[in-house]
Design a protein around this motif. Sequence first.
Motif, short mmCIF file in Angstrom:
data_model
loop_
_atom_site.label_atom_id
_atom_site.label_comp_id
_atom_site.label_asym_id
_atom_site.label_seq_id
_atom_site.Cartn_x
_atom_site.Cartn_y
_atom_site.Cartn_z
N MET A 93 46.80 54.15 -59.01
CA MET A 93 47.98 53.67 -59.72
C MET A 93 49.06 54.74 -59.81
O MET A 93 50.26 54.45 -59.69
N ILE A 94 48.65 55.99 -60.02
CA ILE A 94 49.63 57.08 -60.07
C ILE A 94 50.33 57.22 -58.72
O ILE A 94 51.54 57.44 -58.64
N ASP A 95 49.57 57.04 -57.65
CA ASP A 95 50.16 57.10 -56.31
C ASP A 95 51.16 55.97 -56.11
O ASP A 95 52.23 56.16 -55.53
N GLU A 96 50.83 54.78 -56.60
CA GLU A 96 51.77 53.65 -56.53
C GLU A 96 52.99 53.92 -57.41
O GLU A 96 54.13 53.65 -57.01
N PHE A 97 52.76 54.46 -58.59
CA PHE A 97 53.83 54.76 -59.55
C PHE A 97 54.87 55.69 -58.92
O PHE A 97 56.07 55.47 -59.03
N ARG A 98 54.40 56.73 -58.25
CA ARG A 98 55.33 57.72 -57.70
C ARG A 98 56.14 57.17 -56.52
O ARG A 98 57.18 57.72 -56.17
N LYS A 99 55.67 56.06 -55.92
CA LYS A 99 56.35 55.49 -54.77
C LYS A 99 57.31 54.35 -55.14
O LYS A 99 58.11 53.93 -54.30
N PHE A 100 57.22 53.87 -56.38
CA PHE A 100 58.10 52.77 -56.77
C PHE A 100 59.56 53.20 -56.69
O PHE A 100 59.92 54.29 -57.15
N PRO A 101 60.44 52.37 -56.14
CA PRO A 101 61.87 52.72 -56.07
C PRO A 101 62.53 52.65 -57.44
O PRO A 101 62.00 52.05 -58.38
N ASN A 370 59.89 42.79 -63.39
CA ASN A 370 58.46 42.47 -63.48
C ASN A 370 57.80 42.88 -62.16
O ASN A 370 58.32 42.58 -61.09
N PHE A 371 56.68 43.58 -62.25
CA PHE A 371 55.94 43.93 -61.03
C PHE A 371 54.46 44.07 -61.35
O PHE A 371 54.05 44.04 -62.51
N SER A 372 53.67 44.23 -60.31
CA SER A 372 52.22 44.35 -60.48
C SER A 372 51.68 45.54 -59.70
O SER A 372 52.19 45.86 -58.62
N PHE A 373 50.67 46.17 -60.28
CA PHE A 373 49.93 47.20 -59.56
C PHE A 373 48.94 46.50 -58.62
O PHE A 373 48.68 45.29 -58.75
N SER A 374 48.37 47.27 -57.72
CA SER A 374 47.47 46.68 -56.72
C SER A 374 46.20 46.09 -57.33
O SER A 374 45.55 45.25 -56.71
N VAL A 379 53.22 44.17 -65.08
CA VAL A 379 54.03 44.93 -66.03
C VAL A 379 55.38 44.22 -66.17
O VAL A 379 56.12 44.10 -65.20
N PRO A 380 55.71 43.73 -67.37
CA PRO A 380 56.99 43.06 -67.55
C PRO A 380 58.15 44.05 -67.60
O PRO A 380 57.96 45.23 -67.90
N ALA A 381 59.34 43.57 -67.30
CA ALA A 381 60.54 44.40 -67.38
C ALA A 381 60.71 44.93 -68.79
O ALA A 381 60.43 44.25 -69.77
N GLY A 382 61.16 46.18 -68.89
CA GLY A 382 61.38 46.81 -70.19
C GLY A 382 60.19 47.54 -70.75
O GLY A 382 60.24 48.07 -71.86
N THR A 383 59.11 47.62 -69.96
CA THR A 383 57.91 48.32 -70.41
C THR A 383 58.02 49.82 -70.18
O THR A 383 58.44 50.26 -69.11
N VAL A 384 57.65 50.61 -71.18
CA VAL A 384 57.60 52.07 -71.04
C VAL A 384 56.25 52.46 -70.47
O VAL A 384 55.20 52.10 -71.01
N ILE A 385 56.27 53.17 -69.35
CA ILE A 385 55.04 53.58 -68.67
C ILE A 385 55.01 55.10 -68.61
O ILE A 385 56.04 55.75 -68.35
N CYS A 386 53.86 55.70 -68.85
CA CYS A 386 53.74 57.15 -68.76
C CYS A 386 52.40 57.51 -68.13
O CYS A 386 51.49 56.68 -68.02
N LEU A 387 52.30 58.75 -67.71
CA LEU A 387 51.10 59.23 -67.03
C LEU A 387 50.20 59.96 -68.02
O LEU A 387 50.66 60.81 -68.79
N GLY A 388 48.90 59.66 -67.97
CA GLY A 388 47.95 60.30 -68.87
C GLY A 388 47.54 61.68 -68.38
O GLY A 388 46.42 61.85 -67.86
N SER A 389 48.41 62.64 -68.55
CA SER A 389 48.20 63.98 -67.98
C SER A 389 46.93 64.65 -68.48
O SER A 389 46.11 65.13 -67.69
#
Length: 498
Positions: A93-101, A370-374, A379-389
């Motif tokens: 998911m992190i790999d997908e996250f970093r590639k999202f435009p 709105n988009f989906s992970f693999s 994930v609906p529009a307006g959602t705050v997403i962060c990485l669990g470092s």
Amino acid sequence: MAWDEPSRFLLLCCVAFTLFGVSQFVKSYNLRAKLAHIPTVGHPDWLSSYLTVFRYMRDPIGICQEGYTKFQGRPYKIPTMNGWQVVISDNTMIDEFRKFPDEMLSIREGVEHFLHFSYTVSPDLLRNPYHIGVVRNALTRNIPACYADLYDEITMAVKDQIPLETDWVEVYAFRIIVDILARSSNRILVGYPLCRNTDYLDLAKAFANTVIKNARSLHMFPEILHPIVGQIFSARRRSLRRIMKHLKPILEERIQMHNKYGKDWPEKPNDYLSWLLDDPHAQDWQRFSMPDLSMRMLHANFASIHTTSTFTHILYQLAAHPDLLQPLRVEKYGWTKVAMKEMHFMDSFMKEASRLTGISLSLLAVSCTNFSFSDGTTVPAGTVICLGSFSTHHDEEIYPSSEKFEPSRFLDKRAREGEGHRHGMAVPATDWLLFGSGRHACPGRFFAVTALKTLLAHIILNYDVKMKDDGGVPPSTVFAGNVAPNVTAKVMFRKREM
């Protein structure tokens, strides 16, 4: 019955509080309904979720670790003072996250959500953040050319802040590191002599703190009131007037020379201010605008001074493990950017210190559509997403014996075939999130690591370092969901015994 002034004020307060509660309820209810399919850490209901909010403020690492363990890599959501956040920790998911435009996932909106930049800094920096390209390209490209100046300022700043005595001297570590890094980074931002001006440096340090404090204040109010309270809880105009007093004569001279000779003129300073003036991506009204350039300089100081936390963690680990001084000293030193790059054991030591005691979450972004992970998570529009470092950095499968400080951990990883470059501190990866990930990783990370490594190298070559009474690493400070190094701890220094 006539209403006196105190009664009217009390009535207004009650109305404001009621409106705030209603607006927060509606906002939270709507978002919670959209995110109902994503599991929650703590209490999921609107009112009871505030129990988890308060817990998160006191123990963000515990909350994140609970979600990471309980949901085994799946996304989860946590309630915070400024709304629900979805946390992702799975490598895929992190790999997908970093590639999202940017059209799907906006880091810019994440910054606005967390720091309210429109009020705490400037809305213009978000509308046209051309300074990011200046940092990513011009600053990184000029590190070798500017390195001699950086090293010179670090040595002078350390000399002024840490006495070179034969007897042990105790100093407040966080305070002296803030002073050293503010001064040395400004050698590259604005050059000498302004980088040593006390009033200018005091402003830079104060502004870095007020941005965070003002953002926290704004989080306490509903968005509808931000245009009003944003003016009250913001020191940006005052800070801008103050920094312009310092920058105006410098900018006037440089603009005059630019108009006379073009981009290349005799003895032109090679610093961040010059790179901003030369950048073609500034809009017409921004080009040579003193307020705009001055605000971007304040922002640069905000970003650079916050590397203080990273170095404080590193220094505490060094002081808690003075037996590592000699192994670190035997690396081949030379005061050049190339030499710093070759200090692999030091790089590993710094990265391990940051991994072990670093941040809980990193790289906030807001979904624009709105988009989906693999895996099917929508994930609906307006959602705050962060990485669990923190969870990623303490995963036993990724980092065996993750709670143990192993200074050569990344040096050993470098030794594997084909992985010599991958494990450098400034290189982001799905399992190394200190500087974010992908296209949106911190643009100044290469300069930051170079500066921190140079400072550490200078300290260990000239000083012995330890904690008082051979103590361990001071416990981190947790406030409002943030994990920071202890700001009151002292470290002992003395002139190095040969």
